[in-house]
Design a protein around this motif. Structure first.
Motif, mmCIF file in Angstrom:
data_model
loop_
_atom_site.group_PDB
_atom_site.id
_atom_site.type_symbol
_atom_site.label_atom_id
_atom_site.label_comp_id
_atom_site.label_asym_id
_atom_site.label_seq_id
_atom_site.Cartn_x
_atom_site.Cartn_y
_atom_site.Cartn_z
ATOM 1 N N PRO A 1 0.821 -1.223 0.000
ATOM 2 C CA PRO A 1 0.000 0.000 0.000
ATOM 3 C C PRO A 1 0.853 1.272 0.000
ATOM 4 N N GLU A 2 1.999 1.230 0.636
ATOM 5 C CA GLU A 2 2.852 2.427 0.690
ATOM 6 C C GLU A 2 3.533 2.731 -0.640
ATOM 7 N N ASP A 3 3.412 1.840 -1.621
ATOM 8 C CA ASP A 3 3.929 2.120 -2.962
ATOM 9 C C ASP A 3 2.939 2.943 -3.796
ATOM 10 N N MET A 4 1.748 3.116 -3.287
ATOM 11 C CA MET A 4 0.726 3.829 -4.025
ATOM 12 C C MET A 4 1.113 5.298 -4.209
ATOM 13 N N ALA A 5 1.111 5.748 -5.458
ATOM 14 C CA ALA A 5 1.545 7.105 -5.787
ATOM 15 C C ALA A 5 1.369 7.328 -7.287
ATOM 16 N N VAL A 6 1.599 8.552 -7.699
ATOM 17 C CA VAL A 6 1.770 8.839 -9.125
ATOM 18 C C VAL A 6 3.248 8.628 -9.437
ATOM 19 N N TYR A 7 3.521 7.829 -10.451
ATOM 20 C CA TYR A 7 4.893 7.516 -10.834
ATOM 21 C C TYR A 7 5.269 8.318 -12.074
ATOM 22 N N TYR A 8 6.448 8.922 -12.001
ATOM 23 C CA TYR A 8 6.938 9.774 -13.076
ATOM 24 C C TYR A 8 8.242 9.228 -13.645
ATOM 25 N N CYS A 9 8.354 9.305 -14.935
ATOM 26 C CA CYS A 9 9.593 9.006 -15.631
ATOM 27 C C CYS A 9 10.324 10.329 -15.864
ATOM 28 N N ALA A 10 11.665 10.292 -15.781
ATOM 29 C CA ALA A 10 12.433 11.514 -15.961
ATOM 30 C C ALA A 10 13.769 11.190 -16.624
ATOM 31 N N ALA A 11 14.356 12.209 -17.277
ATOM 32 C CA ALA A 11 15.638 12.049 -17.955
ATOM 33 C C ALA A 11 16.608 13.128 -17.495
ATOM 34 N N SER A 12 17.840 12.704 -17.231
ATOM 35 C CA SER A 12 18.870 13.624 -16.765
ATOM 36 C C SER A 12 20.051 13.578 -17.719
ATOM 37 N N SER A 13 20.457 14.750 -18.216
ATOM 38 C CA SER A 13 21.528 14.795 -19.204
ATOM 39 C C SER A 13 22.872 15.149 -18.621
ATOM 40 N N GLY A 14 22.911 15.938 -17.555
ATOM 41 C CA GLY A 14 24.187 16.488 -17.140
ATOM 42 C C GLY A 14 24.674 16.088 -15.770
ATOM 43 N N SER A 15 23.823 15.442 -14.982
ATOM 44 C CA SER A 15 24.220 15.122 -13.618
ATOM 45 C C SER A 15 24.868 13.749 -13.542
ATOM 46 N N THR A 16 25.689 13.572 -12.532
ATOM 47 C CA THR A 16 26.336 12.285 -12.278
ATOM 48 C C THR A 16 25.568 11.553 -11.194
ATOM 49 N N ARG A 17 25.072 10.391 -11.538
ATOM 50 C CA ARG A 17 24.314 9.557 -10.606
ATOM 51 C C ARG A 17 23.198 10.343 -9.918
ATOM 52 N N PRO A 18 22.290 10.924 -10.685
ATOM 53 C CA PRO A 18 21.269 11.799 -10.119
ATOM 54 C C PRO A 18 20.188 11.067 -9.324
ATOM 55 N N VAL A 19 19.830 11.653 -8.168
ATOM 56 C CA VAL A 19 18.735 11.132 -7.344
ATOM 57 C C VAL A 19 17.762 12.225 -6.927
ATOM 58 N N ARG A 20 18.079 13.484 -7.196
ATOM 59 C CA ARG A 20 17.219 14.604 -6.827
ATOM 60 C C ARG A 20 16.379 15.048 -8.015
ATOM 61 N N SER A 21 15.186 15.516 -7.723
ATOM 62 C CA SER A 21 14.287 15.948 -8.799
ATOM 63 C C SER A 21 14.938 17.014 -9.679
ATOM 64 N N TYR A 22 15.653 17.952 -9.054
ATOM 65 C CA TYR A 22 16.213 19.068 -9.806
ATOM 66 C C TYR A 22 17.357 18.650 -10.721
ATOM 67 N N GLU A 23 17.842 17.438 -10.562
ATOM 68 C CA GLU A 23 18.920 16.947 -11.411
ATOM 69 C C GLU A 23 18.399 16.363 -12.728
#
Length: 124
Positions: free
Chosen positions: A88-110
């Motif tokens: 149940p705790e996995d319930m959410a809206v899931y988003y796909c994202a692409a990062s071009s310039g960051s190294t090993r990105p984990v933050r939304s802004y990356e």
């Protein structure tokens, strides 16, 4: 124009599985990191998993390790998130994202590009 289009969300019982897809278009993503994030109501968007498109290196947040698998299909220009043993705790809206310039990105802004999101609902 870069487009990331998610699909595959839906309603599933706890313990079940879903596979999310992210179809990418508009540029070559070979050197990009592709990530999955999720956002539950009232909570901040959180990192779930990422994959380096060319080398296939993967990384997961602790809460999904052993249950979720991120992968990509070069021929289809698509990234997947296989989700097993859903809770149940996995319930959410899931988003796909692409990062071009960051190294090993984990933050939304990356991440530079985002899809529109797909809802995953897990019933207990």
């Amino acid at each position: 124009q870069v487009q990331l289009v998610e699909s595959g969300g839906g309603l599933v019982q706890a313990g079940g599985s879903l596979r999310l897809s992210c179809a990418a278009s508009g540029r070559t993503f070979r050197s990009y990191y592709m990530g999955w994030f999720r956002q539950a109501p009232g909570k901040e968007r959180e990192f779930v998993a990422r994959i380096r498109w060319d080398f296939g290196n993967t990384y997961y947040t602790d809460s999904v390790k052993g249950r979720f698998t991120i992968s990509r299909d070069n021929a289809k220009n698509t990234v997947y998130l296989q989700m097993n043993s859903l809770k149940p705790e996995d319930m959410a809206v899931y988003y796909c994202a692409a990062s071009s310039g960051s190294t090993r990105p984990v933050r939304s802004y990356e991440y530079d590009y985002w899809g529109q999101g797909t809802q995953v609902t897990v019933s207990s």
